[in-house]
Design an enzyme around this catalytic site. Structure first.
Site, PDB file in Angstrom:
ATOM      1  N   ASP A   1      43.111  53.762  32.833  1.00  0.00           N
ATOM      2  CA  ASP A   1      42.674  52.675  33.429  1.00  0.00           C
ATOM      3  C   ASP A   1      43.633  51.723  33.641  1.00  0.00           C
ATOM      4  OD1 ASP A   1      41.130  50.458  34.488  1.00  0.00           O
ATOM      5  OD2 ASP A   1      40.378  49.954  32.618  1.00  0.00           O
TER       6      ASP A   1
ATOM      7  N   CYS B   1      40.713  49.793  39.514  1.00  0.00           N
ATOM      8  CA  CYS B   1      40.261  48.601  40.079  1.00  0.00           C
ATOM      9  C   CYS B   1      40.711  48.548  41.560  1.00  0.00           C
ATOM     10  CB  CYS B   1      40.548  47.360  39.598  1.00  0.00           C
ATOM     11  SG  CYS B   1      42.184  47.007  39.183  1.00  0.00           S
TER      12      CYS B   1
ATOM     13  N   CYS C   1      35.874  28.589  50.976  1.00  0.00           N
ATOM     14  CA  CYS C   1      36.425  28.864  49.725  1.00  0.00           C
ATOM     15  C   CYS C   1      36.969  30.570  49.784  1.00  0.00           C
ATOM     16  CB  CYS C   1      35.558  28.978  48.641  1.00  0.00           C
ATOM     17  SG  CYS C   1      36.120  29.612  47.105  1.00  0.00           S
TER      18      CYS C   1
ATOM     19  N   GLN D   1      37.177  42.707  30.817  1.00  0.00           N
ATOM     20  CA  GLN D   1      36.720  42.845  32.148  1.00  0.00           C
ATOM     21  C   GLN D   1      35.650  41.693  32.142  1.00  0.00           C
ATOM     22  OE1 GLN D   1      36.872  44.853  34.776  1.00  0.00           O
ATOM     23  NE2 GLN D   1      37.339  46.760  33.764  1.00  0.00           N
TER      24      GLN D   1
ATOM     25  N   TYR E   1      46.786  53.095  28.730  1.00  0.00           N
ATOM     26  CA  TYR E   1      46.621  51.605  29.244  1.00  0.00           C
ATOM     27  C   TYR E   1      45.328  50.987  28.780  1.00  0.00           C
ATOM     28  CZ  TYR E   1      49.247  53.575  33.324  1.00  0.00           C
ATOM     29  OH  TYR E   1      50.252  54.129  34.050  1.00  0.00           O
TER      30      TYR E   1
ATOM     31  N   CYS F   1      34.830  34.350  47.143  1.00  0.00           N
ATOM     32  CA  CYS F   1      33.746  35.276  47.956  1.00  0.00           C
ATOM     33  C   CYS F   1      33.916  35.661  49.205  1.00  0.00           C
ATOM     34  CB  CYS F   1      32.246  34.965  47.539  1.00  0.00           C
ATOM     35  SG  CYS F   1      31.949  34.628  46.171  1.00  0.00           S
TER      36      CYS F   1
ATOM     37  N   CYS G   1      26.123  29.650  48.987  1.00  0.00           N
ATOM     38  CA  CYS G   1      26.964  28.740  48.358  1.00  0.00           C
ATOM     39  C   CYS G   1      27.339  27.908  49.443  1.00  0.00           C
ATOM     40  CB  CYS G   1      28.127  29.520  48.088  1.00  0.00           C
ATOM     41  SG  CYS G   1      29.566  28.247  47.416  1.00  0.00           S
TER      42      CYS G   1
END
Length: 454
Positions: free
Chosen positions: A384, A411, A80, A286, A315, A83, A74
């Site tokens: 979750d 997560c 940026c 997701q 959740y 990422c 990229c």
């Protein structure tokens, strides 16, 4: 210990990586964290910050590169903040994420006997995002820009491409940016809190051609909405939904509570396995559909469903996990505190013809006690939670419920590890599988199996 001074230039060997993917150099056990450095490299670096327990360095030169180093594809990567790991081979990314989970559970907690599996990765770890949330601003010359934020700032990096979002997102982003310029549409200014357009949100179906474009505005008055709607319809004739979301709060929250449909349908559709979901602009869904299927498949495997089990989905959001499990469960009970999400879950159950599901709005710790009083005892509980993890009251209620097994999707492995220590009084944490939902970034999703102790 050797003195570490700001602005000093040093050379050293990288011996480890942090959970953020930064290289670690140690001088007499004192760690120096250097972004973009990899394990095994010899580097030249500059000390830019010195703290009591650590220092931060800036990479100046890679003297001896790692075999895991690659050229980031990229062109915006070094600016940026979207990422953080494009300078690393994908195999190295997967290994780093497994190591991160291992470090949390084996070294920082008492779960040294827990199996930590290899990270489940993608065959093609690019262009995976089905949702893009792009801030809109202006450059120094007053020209409209759209992109992602620079790392650790709210400076927008203007871009015309992004290698982790769907190709059509880039096309829509570039057209909208040009129309904002052409028609001199007002843009929000974070400093003055004035201006109209704040974010461009794009959602697409992974297994469908549905496309949703959302303009997040600082107020209801959107006089040029009709121009943008006509331009989008003309350029993207198969667009499904165009919406305005109103967010007048001056915070980092992207979406407001009120949305208006400007054109087309209120929701778009997508599929996970054979289950169809209707998704609104504010639904939690997701962002990597192909990896979500792998994540949920692992959860089903851990749940050990035979078709005779009662499953409790806490959740539950719009019902994605519960409905994914419904075909192989006796009955699925879902609970969620957000009313609109429960309404979506109920509609999604009807859409798929599931009669073995019940979705209720309320606090999980309150609803599951009522269900227990009604004689509803789950064999498996699915958990979750958001990044902050589970509420301790909920976990204590879960212990009272005492299901046979708990499958916990997270997560944020750090809060999952914290919650695991509470569950440890009654449950054995048998196994964790990391899943790479966000390739090229430091984020990792995990699914963990807890079995009730005999």
């Amino acid at each position: 210990m050797e003195t570490i001074n700001k602005n000093e230039i040093k050379q050293g060997n990288v011996v480890d990586l942090t959970h953020e993917g930064h290289g670690v150099i140690k001088i007499d056990r004192y760690p120096i964290f250097v972004p973009n450095a990899l394990i095994g490299e010899v580097i030249k670096y500059k000390i830019i910050k010195v703290k009591k327990n650590f220092a931060i360095g800036k990479l100046l030169q890679v003297i001896k590169p790692s075999e895991q180093r690659v050229e980031p594809p990229c062109k915006y990567y070094w600016k940026c903040g979207g990422c953080q790991l494009q300078h690393m081979t994908y195999d190295a990314q997967l290994a780093m994420k497994q190591s991160q989970v291992t470090n949390l559970f084996h070294r920082k907690a008492q779960f040294s006997n827990t199996i930590i599996n290899k990270t489940i990765g993608m065959d093609h770890p690019w262009h995976y995002r089905n949702k893009s949330q792009l801030p809109i601003g202006k450059d120094r010359d007053g020209k409209a820009i759209i992109g992602y934020y620079r790392q650790r700032s709210h400076d927008i990096i203007d871009m015309d491409s992004c290698l982790i979002q769907d190709d059509v997102h880039q096309d829509i982003m570039n057209h909208v940016k040009q129309w904002i310029i052409d028609y001199d549409i007002s843009v929000y200014n974070e400093s003055t809190k004035k201006g109209l357009l704040r974010h461009l949100v794009i959602r697409t179906g992974y297994y469908s051609d549905d496309k949703m474009v959302v303009f997040v505005t600082n107020g209801k008055n959107f006089q040029q909405a009709s121009i943008l709607v006509e331009k989008l319809k003309e350029t993207f004739p198969n667009i499904t939904s165009i919406k305005q979301n109103i967010n007048k709060s001056h915070s980092n929250v992207i979406m407001g509570e009120q949305s208006v449909t400007l054109y087309g349908k209120d929701k778009i559709a997508d599929q996970l396995s054979d289950t169809t979901f209707k998704i609104s602009d504010q639904s939690f869904y997701q962002i990597n559909s192909s990896q979500t299927e792998k994540l949920y498949q692992q959860a089903i495997e851990y749940a050990q469903l035979t078709g005779e089990e009662t499953v409790l989905d806490t959740y539950c959001g719009i019902g994605t996990i519960g409905l994914y499990m419904a075909p192989v469960a006796k009955h699925v009970y879902g609970v969620e505190v957000v009313p609109s999400a429960i309404k979506d879950a109920q509609q999604n159950a009807t859409l798929n013809g599931f009669e073995n599901t019940t979705f209720v709005c309320g606090k999980a710790e309150e609803v599951i006690i009522k269900w227990k009083q009604q004689g509803i005892k789950p064999d498996v509980v699915m958990v979750d939670p958001p990044r902050k993890g589970c509420d301790e009251t909920f976990l204590q209620t879960l212990l009272k419920l005492n299901p046979k097994r708990i499958v916990y999707i997270s997560c944020n492995p750090s809060t999952q590890q914290r919650d695991a220590q509470i569950l440890d009084s009654q449950y054995e944490l048998q196994e964790i599988t990391p899943v790479d939902m966000f390739p090229q970034t430091t984020h990792v999703e995990t699914v963990a199996l807890f079995e009730r102790k005999s």
